[in-house]
Structures are given as C-alpha cells and as structure tokens.
Design a protein around this motif. Structure first.
Motif, PDB file in Angstrom:
ATOM      1  N   THR A 368      69.366  59.279 103.581  1.00 16.31           N
ATOM      2  CA  THR A 368      68.879  59.910 102.360  1.00 16.31           C
ATOM      3  C   THR A 368      68.670  61.410 102.535  1.00 16.31           C
ATOM      4  N   LEU A 369      68.409  61.861 103.747  1.00 19.69           N
ATOM      5  CA  LEU A 369      68.081  63.268 103.976  1.00 19.69           C
ATOM      6  C   LEU A 369      69.180  64.203 103.507  1.00 19.69           C
ATOM      7  N   GLN A 370      70.432  63.840 103.733  1.00 22.01           N
ATOM      8  CA  GLN A 370      71.551  64.722 103.399  1.00 22.01           C
ATOM      9  C   GLN A 370      71.590  65.075 101.918  1.00 22.01           C
ATOM     10  N   THR A 371      71.067  64.207 101.066  1.00 25.43           N
ATOM     11  CA  THR A 371      71.158  64.432  99.624  1.00 25.43           C
ATOM     12  C   THR A 371      70.259  65.552  99.144  1.00 25.43           C
ATOM     13  N   LEU A 372      69.357  66.034 100.012  1.00 22.04           N
ATOM     14  CA  LEU A 372      68.355  67.025  99.604  1.00 22.04           C
ATOM     15  C   LEU A 372      68.554  68.385 100.253  1.00 22.04           C
ATOM     16  N   HIS A 376      73.363  70.587 107.984  1.00 20.67           N
ATOM     17  CA  HIS A 376      73.929  69.445 108.684  1.00 20.67           C
ATOM     18  C   HIS A 376      72.788  68.600 109.251  1.00 20.67           C
ATOM     19  N   ILE A 377      72.835  67.308 109.007  1.00 15.69           N
ATOM     20  CA  ILE A 377      71.779  66.406 109.462  1.00 15.69           C
ATOM     21  C   ILE A 377      72.094  65.891 110.863  1.00 15.69           C
ATOM     22  N   THR A 378      71.131  66.061 111.757  1.00 17.56           N
ATOM     23  CA  THR A 378      71.209  65.483 113.100  1.00 17.56           C
ATOM     24  C   THR A 378      70.247  64.297 113.155  1.00 17.56           C
ATOM     25  N   PRO A 379      70.755  63.063 113.197  1.00 15.52           N
ATOM     26  CA  PRO A 379      69.850  61.907 113.253  1.00 15.52           C
ATOM     27  C   PRO A 379      69.003  61.918 114.516  1.00 15.52           C
ATOM     28  N   GLU A 380      67.831  61.285 114.433  1.00 14.08           N
ATOM     29  CA  GLU A 380      66.967  61.202 115.608  1.00 14.08           C
ATOM     30  C   GLU A 380      67.615  60.342 116.692  1.00 14.08           C
ATOM     31  N   PRO A 381      67.538  60.773 117.948  1.00 13.38           N
ATOM     32  CA  PRO A 381      68.046  59.934 119.044  1.00 13.38           C
ATOM     33  C   PRO A 381      66.979  58.939 119.506  1.00 13.38           C
ATOM     34  N   PHE A 382      67.451  57.829 120.106  1.00 11.25           N
ATOM     35  CA  PHE A 382      66.574  56.743 120.542  1.00 11.25           C
ATOM     36  C   PHE A 382      66.867  56.406 121.995  1.00 11.25           C
ATOM     37  N   PRO A 425      74.890  56.762 112.518  1.00 12.78           N
ATOM     38  CA  PRO A 425      76.097  57.539 112.835  1.00 12.78           C
ATOM     39  C   PRO A 425      76.045  58.915 112.178  1.00 12.78           C
ATOM     40  N   GLU A 426      76.334  59.951 112.955  1.00 13.85           N
ATOM     41  CA  GLU A 426      76.185  61.314 112.436  1.00 13.85           C
ATOM     42  C   GLU A 426      77.138  61.598 111.283  1.00 13.85           C
ATOM     43  N   ASP A 427      78.327  61.002 111.298  1.00 20.85           N
ATOM     44  CA  ASP A 427      79.243  61.252 110.188  1.00 20.85           C
ATOM     45  C   ASP A 427      78.723  60.646 108.893  1.00 20.85           C
ATOM     46  N   ARG A 428      78.099  59.468 108.968  1.00 22.58           N
ATOM     47  CA  ARG A 428      77.508  58.874 107.766  1.00 22.58           C
ATOM     48  C   ARG A 428      76.301  59.678 107.286  1.00 22.58           C
ATOM     49  N   ALA A 429      75.561  60.262 108.209  1.00 24.71           N
ATOM     50  CA  ALA A 429      74.383  61.047 107.838  1.00 24.71           C
ATOM     51  C   ALA A 429      74.746  62.316 107.082  1.00 24.71           C
ATOM     52  N   ASN A 430      76.050  62.660 107.067  1.00 24.31           N
ATOM     53  CA  ASN A 430      76.513  63.871 106.384  1.00 24.31           C
ATOM     54  C   ASN A 430      77.686  63.595 105.445  1.00 24.31           C
ATOM     55  N   ALA A 456      60.108  61.690 107.266  1.00 22.79           N
ATOM     56  CA  ALA A 456      59.267  62.888 107.191  1.00 22.79           C
ATOM     57  C   ALA A 456      59.600  63.864 108.315  1.00 22.79           C
ATOM     58  N   ALA A 457      59.843  63.336 109.520  1.00 24.47           N
ATOM     59  CA  ALA A 457      60.197  64.203 110.647  1.00 24.47           C
ATOM     60  C   ALA A 457      61.530  64.898 110.393  1.00 24.47           C
ATOM     61  N   GLY A 458      62.523  64.137 109.892  1.00 27.16           N
ATOM     62  CA  GLY A 458      63.814  64.734 109.587  1.00 27.16           C
ATOM     63  C   GLY A 458      63.716  65.768 108.481  1.00 27.16           C
ATOM     64  N   PHE A 459      62.890  65.498 107.485  1.00 31.35           N
ATOM     65  CA  PHE A 459      62.672  66.437 106.391  1.00 31.35           C
ATOM     66  C   PHE A 459      62.106  67.749 106.928  1.00 31.35           C
ATOM     67  N   GLN A 460      61.136  67.662 107.829  1.00 31.45           N
ATOM     68  CA  GLN A 460      60.509  68.851 108.401  1.00 31.45           C
ATOM     69  C   GLN A 460      61.418  69.528 109.419  1.00 31.45           C
TER      70      GLN A 460
END
Length: 640
Positions: A368-372, A376-382, A425-430, A456-460
């Motif tokens: 959802t983050l990319q829509t706002l 470029h969105i970098t997903p959180e690593p685990f 997946p980073e491509d889906r996140a963007n 919230a973390a990704g937004f910030q």
C-alpha cells in the motif's frame, strides 16, 4: 455533588435482548463467568507436560527475539519452562494443582517476553471465547490529570447518567488510574504506551484464548454520570463465543503474516457489541448486494477493513480513510480497494488512520505504501535467529531457500541472525506506483501492531508524510508470526520435534524479526515501535464527538503542505516516437522514462508541457517523474 445511589446492577438480560438482530442469537448464548468456569479443567498431567515441551521447542529453537527479550526485560522464559517441567515431573494426577494454576504459570512465561506475537493459547473451554462488559472505556489527556470516560454503551444498559461521557472514578473500589496500571502489568506490551493502552482496553474486553478469565465474577464501577451525580453500578462478566471473522490469507501469503491475533479477535468483538451494522454490510455483500455504507461514508466492498469519508476541519475539507485491519485474504484486492476509495475522496489532502489496527498481511501493509509516494519503496528485511532447527526448516521449503546460505555460513562465523531479506518482493512494492498526489498524514496509537507497525515505519522511513500519534509509540511488533501448527503441517522434517497440542490449545512465535530501512536502517522494530513526528493527546471532544480535535490537528498539518498534481494526457505514438501532454501543479520539472529508461527531461514553469520521446516503438509503459526544486515529489506510471 453527592452520591445519588449505590451498588445497583445492570442485568445482562436488559441489554442482551436488545442487541441488533444480526448478532442477537449469537449473544443470547452468552453465559455468566461463574457458569462458564464450571466446565473448565480437563487436561491430564501428560498433556500438561506436552504443552511445556512444545513451548520449550518454540522459545529455545525458533523464537527470534529471545536474546533481545532477555536483555531488555531481564527475563529467562526458557529456564522458567524448565522449572515448570521439573515441577510436573514431581506431581501425580492426584496431587497436580487445578488446571487454571497451570495455565496461569504458562501464560506468565509467554507474557514475560512482552511480545503479542508470541502467545500461549488456552485450550477448551477457553479457546475462541470473549469475556465482556457492555461498555468501553477510553482515556482523555486534555487536563492536568488523565481521565477515563465511558465512550460506547450497548443498547439496553440503563442506569442514571451511565452513557457516553460518564467519568469512571473507581474500579471495584480501586482508583481507576491504579486499576489501569495493575491491568497494564498483566497484559503484554513491548513498551509503556502499549501496556497502558492494553490495560485500558482489557477493563471491559478480554480474549480468553490469550488470557485467563477475570478473577472477579463482577465489577463495581464508580462514576460521575452525565447528570453530574456520583453513582455505583455492578456489572457481571459475560462469556461468549468469538464472532466468526473474515477469512485470512492462505498458501504463500499465510507465511507472511504480522498480526496480533488477540487484537484481531477483540476488534471483531467490538464490531459485534457496538457497531453490528458492519456485520449487516458484510452479509449483504456476501449475498451479492451492492455495497452499502453509513451516512457520510463512501461505500466499500470491504466494510470491515475500510471506512472512508470526507471530513470538514477548520483548515479545510480532506479525505479520511480508516484502515481497521490488514487481515485480508488477498493483498492485491486490498490495495485495489484502497486505491479506489482514495480516488473518490478529496485530492487536496488525505488522513490515513490506522489506530487500533492489529496488523495482518505484511504484503497488504507494504504494497500500500507505493500508492502514497513518488519514492521507491524498500520493503523491510527480515531475519531468522540461527539455530539448527530453523536451518532444517528453511532447507525444507523452497520459499525459505534465500535464507539458507547465510544460516549455513553461521555455523562457521557464529552469527546470531541470518541475512536480512524482505518478505515483500521489491518489484511488487513498486509495481503500480503513486496514486494519490496530495499531502498525507498518518494517525497512529499504541494499539497499532505488527504489519501496522511496519506500515507506519515504512511511511516514516520513506518520508511519505507526517506521523501524528495519539500515544508516544506504536505497539512495537516487529516480526513475522507463525502458529505452532504451521511447523507441524508445513515442514516435512525427519524426526520432527513438533507434536499436536491437546484440547484445542495453541502457541505462536515470532519467527522472523523485521528491521527498519532508510535513515533508521538496521534498527529493530520490536519493542521500540514508531515514535510519531507529532503528538496529540486525545481530548474529551475527541472521545465523544468523533475525534474532532484530532482531525482538526491533522487538517492543520495537511493545509501547511503543498498539493501536487501530475497528469498524463493525449498520449500518442507516431513514427516510432511517443508524444504526450503533461499537466502539473507545484512541480517545476518532469522526467520521462520508457520501460525505466530515460527518455526526456523538460521544465514545466506554467504547469503544462508537451513531450516527445523517440525510440518508443516497443515501449510497454511510460513513467513521468515530477520534481520541485530538485526533489522528487510526484510520479505517475501509465501502461502503453
């Protein structure tokens, strides 16, 4: 101001018979706590030992936060389980204590790590039960001292002055502030704000899957009513089955959950008790009827997930979308409905409200983050914690294979954790890119957890907008959670250490921890949460008048930011070139890309430009990026 009456009782029959028709039969089966407990307690001594042994496997060999929790909270849950196991070995069926004592000891071990992902789920008859009183209490901080107000009351509860706005002063004789703190100490929460928030909520609503029933059969509530008089009222705890929720993710998506299951269960209970019209909307949709909504709201195909509306504030009219949960069956459908709703709302500013959202699908959250944002969105690593058992699990499953090399290397290096790799997946996140171009404010509180923490973390971290918090932190759940049954069914391990649990008991564990990105790259989310950029203390008007002061503050923040526009029009191909018209607002330059390759860069001082890009014969997509004083501020992608 004097005491008008004392110790009257609110009979359950008065309000259970007046509930909405859609939930009336369900609530009619509610039973008093005393009657419910008569059927409790059927675990044998061997079954108790089995539960302890399985808890040891999860916490000692799978639990990713164990080193962090030992350090931050000075606890040793593994040793406590060993001691319980030793005590059981010295007992016989005739001498073992009542079952509730065993459950209390197990619950203490799991609660000691203050991790709402890592739970001991009580067996039957406690599993999937809710204990409730027929009202909600919330805290207001607009005075010198905190105050606790009744904010929702079930129909049929009739007592002098007991309605929204009544102020609670004592809870069974204990000053309400102390009662909240005592409750907060019993319920898990990774930080002080989260514990306090849970302490307030649990005054009147508790999941018996995660907690023992209340010790008291009733509570006596002392309050100053809306009539200005002091009163006392006795309420009896009622026990009811959890209301059936919407279906959750399946298959691969079920492996990427970040959810506080207790909060999800409590959220369904609140809908059942206080806003049953949402259930009516769900049933209408399931029957193939067009989506309906309450007055002033935009109708949603996911009424239990989204509430969308326009709100008028002193600073202007803005969009407001409440995301109640990320617990959805399909993350792509979730994002599509989010995009549809924000497209209907005003485009000059958006308030995204995730308060009380216990999480769900990490994919739904991060996609959802990319829509706002144009960024470029970098997903959180685990990361997994490196143990022989976790390595066996990763080797047995193809989707976990990327973590295997680093875990094998840890045998030589002694590294505590595996490589940090994203679940999303980073491509889906963007993939779909920015869809909303006005400024955005995110509202959080201490009951935001797990996938919502990550949102919230990704937004910030991507500097999408201002985070406006009603508490000092979010709930601080930074992990991917798996059920004990997932280990049992999903991984064909030779000589598997996992065993079926008796009587519907369950356990969950944080299996992979998340790390933040951007300026806070590498910082764990667990226990720390997201500290808001701006803090708002909930006022009496917020609690009783639809968050009016909170939304006014959000409106102020939105009105102080520029509104961008970036539209692509009149796209045409000719002689291997692509010609397009671009309309902008608060943007001074646009760069055009064809299939991610740079094609042109033009200034737009008057808000519009015609751009021609050569070499477009085989291009499949055009992306236009808008800049203001050299900073990327807007982006739009269009398939060709």
């Amino acid at each position: 101001m004097g005491r008008a009456d004392s110790d009257t009782s609110a009979a359950p029959s008065d309000y259970l018979e007046l509930t909405a028709e859609v939930v009336r039969d369900h609530l009619a089966a509610a039973t008093p706590l005393e009657a419910f407990l008569e059927g409790a307690g059927t675990l044998t001594l061997d079954q108790r030992m089995l539960l302890v042994d399985q808890a040891l496997v999860l916490l000692e060999q799978n639990y990713v936060h164990l080193p962090l929790k030992i350090a931050m909270h000075a606890v040793n849950p593994v040793q406590r389980l060993r001691l319980i196991r030793r005590q059981l070995e010295q007992q016989t069926p005739a001498t073992m204590p009542p079952e509730w004592i065993f459950h209390a000891e197990m619950s203490k071990v799991f609660h000691s790590v203050r991790d709402l992902h890592t739970n001991y789920q009580l067996p039957a008859p406690f599993a999937n039960k809710i204990a409730f009183l027929p009202f909600l209490v919330e805290e207001t901080g607009d005075g010198p001292d905190p105050r606790f107000l009744v904010t929702l009351v079930m129909p049929g509860v009739s007592a002098p002055g007991f309605e929204p706005g009544a102020e609670i002063t004592h809870w069974s004789g204990v000053p309400i502030e102390q009662a909240v703190e005592l409750n907060a100490g019993r319920f898990a929460g990774g930080n002080a704000a989260a514990r306090r928030s849970r302490g307030i909520e649990s005054l009147t609503l508790r999941s018996l899957s995660a907690h023992l029933p209340p010790f008291e059969e009733w509570v006596t509530v002392s309050y100053v009513g809306t009539d200005g008089e002091e009163h006392e009222l006795r309420f009896f705890w009622q026990i009811v089955d959890s209301f059936e929720g919407r279906e959750g993710p399946e298959g691969e998506e079920a492996r990427v959950l970040g959810v506080d299951y207790e909060a999800e269960e409590i959220g369904r209970a609140k809908v059942m008790l206080f806003v049953p019209h949402v259930i009516e909307q769900q049933q209408a949709l399931a029957a193939g009827q067009a989506p309906r909504s309450a007055a002033g709201e935009v109708a949603s195909t996911m009424p239990e997930v989204f509430t969308a509306r326009s709100v008028e504030t002193p600073s202007g009219t803005f969009g407001h979308i409440r995301i109640h949960t990320f617990w959805v069956r399909n993350s792509s459908a979730f994002v599509a409905e989010f995009v549809r709703l924000i497209g209907i709302l005003p485009q000059n500013g958006l308030i995204v409200d995730v308060r009380d959202n216990g999480g769900g699908s990490v994919w739904a959250s991060e996609l959802t983050l990319q829509t706002l944002t144009a960024r470029h969105i970098t997903p959180e690593p685990f990361q997994f914690i490196n143990t022989p058992l976790n390595l066996r699990i990763c080797r047995s499953s193809g989707d976990l294979e990327p973590w295997v090399p680093s875990m094998e290397q840890a045998v030589e290096t002694g590294a505590a954790f595996s490589a940090a790799l994203p679940l999303t997946p980073e491509d889906r996140a963007n993939q779909i890119g920015q869809q909303y171009f006005g400024p955005v404010v995110l509202i959080t509180n201490a009951r935001c957890y797990s996938a919502t923490d990550m949102f919230a973390a990704g937004f910030q971290d991507h500097r999408i907008g201002i985070v406006l918090g009603t508490d000092d932190n979010t709930g601080a759940g930074g992990a991917n959670v798996w059920q004990q049954g997932d280990f049992l069914s999903d991984f064909p391990l030779t000589a598997s250490p996992y065993r079926p649990l008796p009587n519907g008991a369950g356990m969950r564990v944080s299996i992979r921890r998340s790390l933040r990105v951007g300026d806070r790259s590498g910082t764990p989310l667990e226990d720390l949460g997201v500290v808001p950029d701006e803090r708002h203390r909930m006022t009496r008007r917020d609690l009783l008048e639809g968050n009016v002061d909170l939304l006014a503050r959000a409106g102020e923040l939105l009105a102080a930011q520029p509104v961008r526009e970036l539209n692509i029009a009149d796209v045409a191909r000719a002689n291997g070139s692509l010609r397009l018209k671009v309309r902008t607002s608060n943007i001074d330059r646009v760069d055009v890309y064809l299939d991610r390759r740079p094609g042109a860069s033009v200034d737009v001082p008057d808000g519009q430009a015609e751009v021609t890009v050569t070499g477009a014969t085989a291009a499949r997509a055009v992306r236009v990026e808008g800049y203001a004083v050299g900073e990327l501020v807007a982006s739009r992608t269009m398939p060709l």
